[in-house]
Every structure is written in C-alpha cells, then in structure tokens.
Design an enzyme around this catalytic site. Structure first.
Site, PDB file in Angstrom:
ATOM      1  N   GLY A  14       0.719  -1.220  -0.096  1.00 25.21           N
ATOM      2  CA  GLY A  14      -0.056  -0.067  -0.070  1.00 25.21           C
ATOM      3  C   GLY A  14       0.977   1.351   0.018  1.00 25.21           C
ATOM      4  O   GLY A  14       0.645   2.261   0.770  1.00 25.21           O
ATOM      5  N   VAL A  66      -3.247  -7.729  -1.149  1.00 26.23           N
ATOM      6  CA  VAL A  66      -2.630  -8.415  -0.195  1.00 26.23           C
ATOM      7  C   VAL A  66      -3.670  -9.542   0.445  1.00 26.23           C
ATOM      8  O   VAL A  66      -3.440 -10.374   1.477  1.00 26.23           O
ATOM      9  CB  VAL A  66      -2.142  -7.667   1.191  1.00 26.23           C
ATOM     10  CG1 VAL A  66      -1.025  -6.739   0.414  1.00 26.23           C
ATOM     11  CG2 VAL A  66      -3.297  -6.882   1.666  1.00 26.23           C
ATOM     12  N   TYR A 157     -12.415  -3.720  12.299  1.00 27.71           N
ATOM     13  CA  TYR A 157     -10.959  -2.941  12.178  1.00 27.71           C
ATOM     14  C   TYR A 157     -10.189  -3.227  13.413  1.00 27.71           C
ATOM     15  O   TYR A 157      -8.961  -3.589  13.526  1.00 27.71           O
ATOM     16  CB  TYR A 157     -11.207  -1.414  11.879  1.00 27.71           C
ATOM     17  CG  TYR A 157     -10.067  -0.642  11.636  1.00 27.71           C
ATOM     18  CD1 TYR A 157      -9.371  -0.927  10.349  1.00 27.71           C
ATOM     19  CD2 TYR A 157      -9.726   0.333  12.583  1.00 27.71           C
ATOM     20  CE1 TYR A 157      -8.169  -0.035  10.327  1.00 27.71           C
ATOM     21  CE2 TYR A 157      -8.505   0.860  12.450  1.00 27.71           C
ATOM     22  CZ  TYR A 157      -7.883   0.909  11.367  1.00 27.71           C
ATOM     23  OH  TYR A 157      -6.695   1.633  11.146  1.00 27.71           O
TER      24      TYR A 157
HETATM   25  P1  NDP Z   1      -5.271   5.227   3.017  1.00 25.78           P
HETATM   26  O1  NDP Z   1      -6.534   4.783   2.945  1.00 25.78           O
HETATM   27  O2  NDP Z   1      -4.703   6.599   2.721  1.00 25.78           O
HETATM   28  O3  NDP Z   1      -4.353   3.854   2.299  1.00 25.78           O
HETATM   29  C1  NDP Z   1      -4.451   2.517   2.438  1.00 25.78           C
HETATM   30  C2  NDP Z   1      -3.375   1.916   1.484  1.00 25.78           C
HETATM   31  O4  NDP Z   1      -3.692   0.746   1.834  1.00 25.78           O
HETATM   32  C3  NDP Z   1      -3.499   2.541   0.335  1.00 25.78           C
HETATM   33  O5  NDP Z   1      -2.093   2.430  -0.466  1.00 25.78           O
HETATM   34  C4  NDP Z   1      -4.149   1.206  -0.559  1.00 25.78           C
HETATM   35  O6  NDP Z   1      -3.744   0.959  -1.815  1.00 25.78           O
HETATM   36  C5  NDP Z   1      -3.805  -0.071   0.418  1.00 25.78           C
HETATM   37  N1  NDP Z   1      -4.541  -1.131   0.232  1.00 25.78           N
HETATM   38  C6  NDP Z   1      -5.812  -1.136   0.543  1.00 25.78           C
HETATM   39  N2  NDP Z   1      -6.411  -2.656   0.573  1.00 25.78           N
HETATM   40  C7  NDP Z   1      -5.464  -3.097  -0.137  1.00 25.78           C
HETATM   41  C8  NDP Z   1      -5.174  -4.479  -0.562  1.00 25.78           C
HETATM   42  N3  NDP Z   1      -6.165  -5.184  -0.609  1.00 25.78           N
HETATM   43  N4  NDP Z   1      -4.137  -4.824  -1.236  1.00 25.78           N
HETATM   44  C9  NDP Z   1      -2.920  -4.163  -1.293  1.00 25.78           C
HETATM   45  N5  NDP Z   1      -3.172  -2.723  -0.785  1.00 25.78           N
HETATM   46  C10 NDP Z   1      -4.243  -2.279  -0.195  1.00 25.78           C
HETATM   47  O7  NDP Z   1      -4.701   4.792   4.596  1.00 25.78           O
HETATM   48  P2  NDP Z   1      -3.733   5.212   5.670  1.00 25.78           P
HETATM   49  O8  NDP Z   1      -2.423   5.711   4.616  1.00 25.78           O
HETATM   50  O9  NDP Z   1      -4.054   6.271   6.458  1.00 25.78           O
HETATM   51  O10 NDP Z   1      -3.399   3.923   6.039  1.00 25.78           O
HETATM   52  C11 NDP Z   1      -2.284   2.877   6.192  1.00 25.78           C
HETATM   53  C12 NDP Z   1      -2.250   2.094   7.294  1.00 25.78           C
HETATM   54  O11 NDP Z   1      -2.012   2.844   8.429  1.00 25.78           O
HETATM   55  C13 NDP Z   1      -3.569   1.143   7.461  1.00 25.78           C
HETATM   56  O12 NDP Z   1      -3.086  -0.107   7.793  1.00 25.78           O
HETATM   57  C14 NDP Z   1      -4.338   1.764   8.321  1.00 25.78           C
HETATM   58  O13 NDP Z   1      -5.127   0.898   9.054  1.00 25.78           O
HETATM   59  C15 NDP Z   1      -3.422   2.167   9.266  1.00 25.78           C
HETATM   60  N6  NDP Z   1      -3.663   3.318  10.070  1.00 25.78           N
HETATM   61  C16 NDP Z   1      -3.975   4.376   9.572  1.00 25.78           C
HETATM   62  C17 NDP Z   1      -4.653   5.634  10.683  1.00 25.78           C
HETATM   63  C18 NDP Z   1      -5.215   6.876  10.294  1.00 25.78           C
HETATM   64  O14 NDP Z   1      -5.468   7.566  11.092  1.00 25.78           O
HETATM   65  N7  NDP Z   1      -4.846   7.270   8.805  1.00 25.78           N
HETATM   66  C19 NDP Z   1      -4.239   5.349  11.985  1.00 25.78           C
HETATM   67  C20 NDP Z   1      -4.025   4.047  12.530  1.00 25.78           C
HETATM   68  C21 NDP Z   1      -3.502   3.183  11.522  1.00 25.78           C
HETATM   69  P3  NDP Z   1      -4.470   1.075  -3.081  1.00 25.78           P
HETATM   70  O15 NDP Z   1      -4.957   2.544  -3.160  1.00 25.78           O
HETATM   71  O16 NDP Z   1      -3.821   0.769  -4.213  1.00 25.78           O
HETATM   72  O17 NDP Z   1      -6.023   0.276  -3.005  1.00 25.78           O
END
Ligand code: NDP
Length: 248
Positions: A14, A66, A157
C-alpha cells in the site's frame, strides 16, 4: 533523521498513498531499493515510480491484493527472482468498513479481516521464507490505536488491528534467534484519505482527545517505521510503538 539503507531491499504494501507512501519516500531517501504493492491506485503508483526514477531512486510498483494469497505469492516470487533477497517488509495496507456490530454485514467483517489481518499473515509468511535464508530481516506491521482501545463502529477493524499485535509478538518469539525482528507501530489519527471522511463533529471530538492538539502526519509514522527498520532498533523485537500524540 536520515538513515543509510543503501544495500537494502524493501517491500512496502500500500505504498502509493498515505502512510505507505511516506514510508516509501523515506526509504528511497535512504537509498533503499523499494518494491511496493498497490491494489487500486495504479495511476498514483506509476507516477510515484516516475518521480523516483527522475531523482535516481529505485522504486518498482506491482499490483498485489494482499488479501489474495496467490497475489502475495507472485509478489514474493518477483522479489526473489529480481533480487534474491528481502531485507525489510512493511505491512501497511489496510482498509476500514465501519458499522455497529449489530448491523455489520458478513462481507464487511470478512473484507476488513482479509485485508488488514490475513494480508499481514500472507506477506509475513512469504517474506520469512526469504529472510530465513539470509538470516536477516526487519518487519514492521502497522496496527492502530483502535486495536488497543477499541472503537464503537469499528469492531472488525479493531479485531484485525489487535490481531496484528498478537501475531507479531508470536512471530517475534519464533524468529528472534534467526536475526529476524518484527515490531508494530500503532498510529493514532493520521491525516490521510482514511480519516478524511470522518464527519466534522466527530473530528472535533477526536482532536479534543489528543494532547498534542493536532492529527499526525504520514511522515510522523514513517519516521518511527524507519527507526524500527534501522540498526538503531537492533534490540527491539515484538514491541508496539504508539504514534498518537499522547491520546492513548
Ligand atoms: P489510506 O486509505 O490512505 O491508504 C491505504 C493503503 O492501503 C492504500 O495504499 C491502499 O492501496 C492499500 N490497500 C488497501 N487494500 C489493499 C489491498 N487489498 N492490497 C494492497 N493494498 C491495499 O490509509 P492510511 O495511509 O491512513 O493507512 C495505512 C495504514 O495505517 C493502514 O493499515 C491503516 O489501518 C493504518 N492506520 C491509519 C491511521 C490513520 O489515521 N490514517 C491510524 C492508524 C492506523 P490502493 O489505494 O492501491 O488500493
């Protein structure tokens, strides 16, 4: 702080958006060779690769859902064929699909667990096979403050993110003697697409609960992830680091 990752091969899931993108950028800044997995954000991933290339950095993006073990197997095969090794894995990919438990559909539960927890298992298992051969590896898994204290409307989640912690602590015990270290970062509220949809009234409630009175930035998280990947964290294994401005 800038780290020297020049001889390191990293796989970040991601990495086209949000926190993952900040991790990719920091690794590239340290001159790592980075492979990132995207699912839906192909355009963003390709543009990030072009940008990296123009700066003389080494980034390759591949489509890899993933939650699909076959996709993850193919990504690992690509990495093995291309580099013969893997030093860093950052399990960052994650989604939400919120709803109160009583009204939560099976699909909502399954989709979040499949991506946020099963994905971490599939990628870690594949990475370990490569890391074991070289007797070296650093894995960082992105959990969440929600996995620590729960949240109404996010039971799926929270279960996935709490699961990541138990999973990581177990792998730390299995792999510590092989010089493969696995740690967890648990961010609070970080300014990315994931939180942009939160309604304004909820946002002000959240802000009031953060002693630092601001949301985190993707770079705030990437800094801690890269610390855990670096030699500075060489005696950390099975740890959970909070990056939440003091909210929990
Ligand atoms: P975003 O929604 O900005 O990004 C999510 C990322 O995950 C994207 O790059 C997306 O790729 C990727 N992704 C989602 N589903 C899949 C999949 N099936 N296979 C491969 N890639 C996937 O979220 P954040 O950057 O905020 O989050 C990143 C991580 O941090 C996550 O695990 C989230 O739970 C965690 N997190 C975030 C917080 C926040 O406040 N933002 C707080 C705590 C944890 P694509 O766009 O190509 O689908």
């Amino acid at each position: 702080m800038a780290y020297d990752f020049s001889d390191k091969i990293a796989f970040v899931t991601g990495g086209a958006r949000g926190i993952g993108r900040a991790v990719v950028e920091k690794l590239l800044y340290g001159n790592a060779f980075v492979v990132t997995a995207y699912n839906k954000s192909r355009t963003e991933a390709e543009s990030l690769c072009r940008d990296a290339e123009s700066k003389g950095k080494k980034l390759y993006a591949l489509k890899c859902d993933v939650s699909d073990p076959d996709d993850v197997r193919s990504a690992a095969e690509y990495i093995e064929k291309s580099f013969g090794r893997l030093d860093f894995l950052v399990n960052n990919a994650g989604i939400t699909s919120d709803g109160l438990v009583l009204r939560m559909k099976d699909e909502q539960w399954i989709k979040v667990i499949s991506t946020d927890l099963n994905g971490v298992f599939y990628c870690t298992r594949a990475a370990l096979k490569l890391m074991l051969k070289q007797r070296y590896g650093r894995i960082v898994n992105i959990s969440s403050v929600i996995g620590l204290y729960g949240n109404a409307g996010q039971a799926n989640y929270a279960a996935a993110k709490a699961g990541i912690i138990g999973f990581s602590k177990s792998v730390a015990r299995e792999m510590g003697s092989r010089n493969i270290l696995i740690n967890v970062v648990a961010p609070g509220y970080i300014e990315t697409d994931m939180v942009s949809g939160i309604p304004e009234n909820a946002k002000s409630r959240i802000l009031a609960s953060i002693p630092q009175t601001r949301y985190g930035t993707p770079a705030d998280v990437a800094n801690v992830v890269c610390f855990l990947l670096s030699d500075d964290a060489g005696y950390m294994n099975g740890a959970v680091l909070d990056v939440n401005g003091g909210m929990y």
